[in-house]
Design a protein around this motif. Structure first.
Motif, PDB file in Angstrom:
ATOM      1  N   TRP A  99     -11.402   8.334  -0.952  1.00  0.00           N
ATOM      2  CA  TRP A  99     -12.403   7.276  -0.849  1.00  0.00           C
ATOM      3  C   TRP A  99     -11.726   5.925  -1.063  1.00  0.00           C
ATOM      4  N   ALA A 100     -11.970   4.976  -0.158  1.00  0.00           N
ATOM      5  CA  ALA A 100     -11.281   3.685  -0.239  1.00  0.00           C
ATOM      6  C   ALA A 100     -12.082   2.607   0.455  1.00  0.00           C
ATOM      7  N   ILE A 101     -12.210   1.442  -0.187  1.00  0.00           N
ATOM      8  CA  ILE A 101     -12.888   0.281   0.391  1.00  0.00           C
ATOM      9  C   ILE A 101     -12.067  -0.982   0.110  1.00  0.00           C
ATOM     10  N   ASP A 102     -12.444  -2.071   0.758  1.00  0.00           N
ATOM     11  CA  ASP A 102     -11.896  -3.412   0.477  1.00  0.00           C
ATOM     12  C   ASP A 102     -10.385  -3.481   0.668  1.00  0.00           C
ATOM     13  N   LEU A 103      -9.852  -2.778   1.666  1.00  0.00           N
ATOM     14  CA  LEU A 103      -8.407  -2.783   1.874  1.00  0.00           C
ATOM     15  C   LEU A 103      -7.948  -4.120   2.455  1.00  0.00           C
ATOM     16  N   SER A 104      -6.835  -4.626   1.914  1.00  0.00           N
ATOM     17  CA  SER A 104      -6.303  -5.914   2.339  1.00  0.00           C
ATOM     18  C   SER A 104      -4.786  -5.841   2.386  1.00  0.00           C
ATOM     19  N   PRO A 105      -4.149  -6.285   3.482  1.00  0.00           N
ATOM     20  CA  PRO A 105      -2.690  -6.269   3.570  1.00  0.00           C
ATOM     21  C   PRO A 105      -2.083  -7.565   3.032  1.00  0.00           C
ATOM     22  N   PHE A 106      -0.846  -7.480   2.560  1.00  0.00           N
ATOM     23  CA  PHE A 106      -0.113  -8.685   2.188  1.00  0.00           C
ATOM     24  C   PHE A 106       1.381  -8.420   2.297  1.00  0.00           C
ATOM     25  N   GLU A 107       2.140  -9.491   2.437  1.00  0.00           N
ATOM     26  CA  GLU A 107       3.593  -9.391   2.584  1.00  0.00           C
ATOM     27  C   GLU A 107       4.270  -9.882   1.313  1.00  0.00           C
ATOM     28  N   HIS A 108       5.317  -9.165   0.901  1.00  0.00           N
ATOM     29  CA  HIS A 108       6.088  -9.571  -0.270  1.00  0.00           C
ATOM     30  C   HIS A 108       7.553  -9.258  -0.023  1.00  0.00           C
ATOM     31  N   GLY A 112       9.396  -9.629   2.551  1.00  0.00           N
ATOM     32  CA  GLY A 112       9.653  -8.995   3.826  1.00  0.00           C
ATOM     33  C   GLY A 112       9.039  -7.629   4.010  1.00  0.00           C
ATOM     34  N   GLN A 113       8.367  -7.102   2.991  1.00  0.00           N
ATOM     35  CA  GLN A 113       7.732  -5.789   3.070  1.00  0.00           C
ATOM     36  C   GLN A 113       6.219  -5.960   3.116  1.00  0.00           C
ATOM     37  N   LEU A 114       5.559  -5.199   3.979  1.00  0.00           N
ATOM     38  CA  LEU A 114       4.103  -5.235   4.077  1.00  0.00           C
ATOM     39  C   LEU A 114       3.499  -4.182   3.151  1.00  0.00           C
ATOM     40  N   TYR A 115       2.439  -4.571   2.450  1.00  0.00           N
ATOM     41  CA  TYR A 115       1.740  -3.682   1.523  1.00  0.00           C
ATOM     42  C   TYR A 115       0.239  -3.701   1.818  1.00  0.00           C
ATOM     43  N   ALA A 116      -0.444  -2.678   1.344  1.00  0.00           N
ATOM     44  CA  ALA A 116      -1.909  -2.640   1.369  1.00  0.00           C
ATOM     45  C   ALA A 116      -2.407  -2.464  -0.056  1.00  0.00           C
ATOM     46  N   ILE A 117      -3.456  -3.184  -0.409  1.00  0.00           N
ATOM     47  CA  ILE A 117      -4.132  -2.986  -1.689  1.00  0.00           C
ATOM     48  C   ILE A 117      -5.594  -2.695  -1.404  1.00  0.00           C
ATOM     49  N   TRP A 118      -6.237  -1.884  -2.246  1.00  0.00           N
ATOM     50  CA  TRP A 118      -7.632  -1.538  -2.023  1.00  0.00           C
ATOM     51  C   TRP A 118      -8.267  -1.012  -3.297  1.00  0.00           C
ATOM     52  N   SER A 119      -9.560  -0.731  -3.215  1.00  0.00           N
ATOM     53  CA  SER A 119     -10.317  -0.129  -4.306  1.00  0.00           C
ATOM     54  C   SER A 119     -10.634   1.314  -3.936  1.00  0.00           C
ATOM     55  N   GLY A 120     -10.371   2.233  -4.858  1.00  0.00           N
ATOM     56  CA  GLY A 120     -10.595   3.640  -4.532  1.00  0.00           C
ATOM     57  C   GLY A 120     -10.949   4.495  -5.730  1.00  0.00           C
ATOM     58  N   TRP A 121     -11.274   5.733  -5.429  1.00  0.00           N
ATOM     59  CA  TRP A 121     -11.564   6.739  -6.456  1.00  0.00           C
ATOM     60  C   TRP A 121     -10.323   7.578  -6.709  1.00  0.00           C
ATOM     61  N   GLU A 122     -10.204   8.075  -7.935  1.00  0.00           N
ATOM     62  CA  GLU A 122      -9.109   9.001  -8.229  1.00  0.00           C
ATOM     63  C   GLU A 122      -9.254  10.275  -7.405  1.00  0.00           C
ATOM     64  N   GLU A 123     -10.481  10.772  -7.312  1.00  0.00           N
ATOM     65  CA  GLU A 123     -10.786  11.957  -6.513  1.00  0.00           C
ATOM     66  C   GLU A 123     -12.113  11.741  -5.803  1.00  0.00           C
ATOM     67  N   ASP A 124     -12.259  12.278  -4.600  1.00  0.00           N
ATOM     68  CA  ASP A 124     -13.541  12.208  -3.921  1.00  0.00           C
ATOM     69  C   ASP A 124     -14.594  12.918  -4.754  1.00  0.00           C
ATOM     70  N   SER A 125     -15.838  12.459  -4.647  1.00  0.00           N
ATOM     71  CA  SER A 125     -16.898  12.939  -5.516  1.00  0.00           C
ATOM     72  C   SER A 125     -18.195  13.088  -4.731  1.00  0.00           C
TER      73      SER A 125
END
Length: 361
Positions: free
Chosen positions: A168-177, A179-192
């Motif tokens: 489960w994942a929402i609010d995903l946003s990419p950013f560069e640091h 020279g490397q591209l990353y994704a950050i998001w909000s998620g659950w430890e386990e689906d429920s």
């Protein structure tokens, strides 16, 4: 000789009195408002429009806005931060599949000649919202209002070799640091089987704008006193904010449907540090909270003024103190403190005049 609203000036002819007075008045106005240097700043007031999860991407002389729209995603373009212009739908969710319903919080990014829209969606309309995953769309070219290709679901789990194990994942946003591209998001430890499940912030490496190439790493959990104590503990809506060499993640915490929704902050301790290591981040907060008149502030994005001299935060707030998701969008400037961190102040109340962003026509 004076008569019939005219002044006779001998051989010079005559002058209409009304025209003469009008010319004198104009001259006075020019002197008072021009030569004296006096000017009146243009102002606006919050809220600037209805809606939630505001997103802005600044490119060239324009701002691009993105929002969910009737089972799809819409984009607008404007030269102003205070006026988002007219939204145009660019994508409709499919009739069935993992992303056929509940289109949430889209973000528009321009990377290497293409526009990308990152969004959350589920396979079942309405609640409980237990099927949300993150996906991405890619434009055919450089026109943000053109066609988009559905590039599928992004991997947001713990076993990159098993694409079906995305969590489960929402609010995903990419950013560069560095020279490397990353994704950050909000998620659950386990689906429920319940959407009343705590949410955490995760990060993963990306090999390109449509591919997550590593297992996720948990960066933040709702553990501090200012992140807990309500109906459900949440960390969500992460946004990267950079200033000079410093990198921050500004995120939302507490419950989005309640008046205590607010913003927290993660700071990368060393500009050269690996953002994939949780110990390299320092948490503080709340960095932006509601007031007696502005409730449930959160889910922000950032932009500079048209002339580049000011920094602005775009965020949403609740219209009442009652539980629910009836929200509007607000805008206000912020500044940087001596330690290099952002200072957002307090939310400006509705109807309070604010100077428009510097350089806005």
């Amino acid at each position: 000789m004076i008569g019939s609203n005219k002044i006779l000036l001998g051989n010079a002819g005559s002058v209409n009195v009304s025209n003469l007075l009008r010319a004198i008045a104009v001259t006075i106005l020019v002197i008072v408002f021009g030569c004296s240097g006096f000017s009146q700043e243009a102002t606006f007031t919050n809220p600037i429009r209805d809606g939630a999860d505001p997103w802005v991407f600044q490119k060239g002389e324009n701002y691009y806005y993105c929002a969910s729209s009737a089972g799809g995603i819409a984009i607008s373009r404007s030269a102003k931060l205070t006026d988002h212009g007219t939204f145009q739908k660019v994508w409709d969710a499919p009739d069935q599949g993992w992303n056929s319903a509940n289109i949430w919080a889209p973000e528009l990014h321009f990377i290497d000649g293409h526009w990308y829209i990152y969004y959350a969606a589920g396979k079942k309309k309405g609640g409980p919202f237990i099927h949300q995953k993150s996906g991405v769309l890619k434009s055919e070219g450089e026109d943000p209002f053109g066609s988009y290709e559905d590039m599928g679901m992004l991997y947001t789990g713990d076993d990159i070799t098993d694409p079906e194990s995305a969590k489960w994942a929402i609010d995903l946003s990419p950013f560069e640091h560095k020279g490397q591209l990353y994704a950050i998001w909000s998620g659950w430890e386990e689906d429920s089987d319940t959407d009343r499940t705590p949410q955490h912030l995760y990060i993963a490496r990306m090999s390109d704008p449509v591919t997550i190439s590593s297992n996720r790493v948990k960066l933040s959990s709702p553990e501090e006193k200012w992140e807990t104590g309500g109906e459900l503990d949440l960390n969500e809506g992460p946004q990267v904010l950079k200033q000079k060499k410093q990198t921050f993640i500004i995120y939302s915490t507490r419950e989005s449907w309640l008046k205590d929704y607010r913003l927290g902050q993660l700071r990368l301790k060393d500009p050269e540090a690996d953002p994939m290591l949780p110990e390299n981040w320092e948490k503080s907060g709340p960095v932006f909270s509601g007031s007696a008149k502005v409730h449930g502030v959160g889910h922000c994005s950032f932009a500079k003024s048209p002339d580049g001299s000011e920094h602005w935060i775009l965020y949403h707030s609740k219209k009442t103190t009652e539980p629910g998701w009836d929200r509007d969008i607000r805008l206000q400037p912020f500044h940087w403190q001596e330690d290099g961190s952002p200072f957002f102040g307090t939310p400006k109340s509705a109807g309070v005049p604010l100077n428009v962003p510097s350089g806005e026509k």
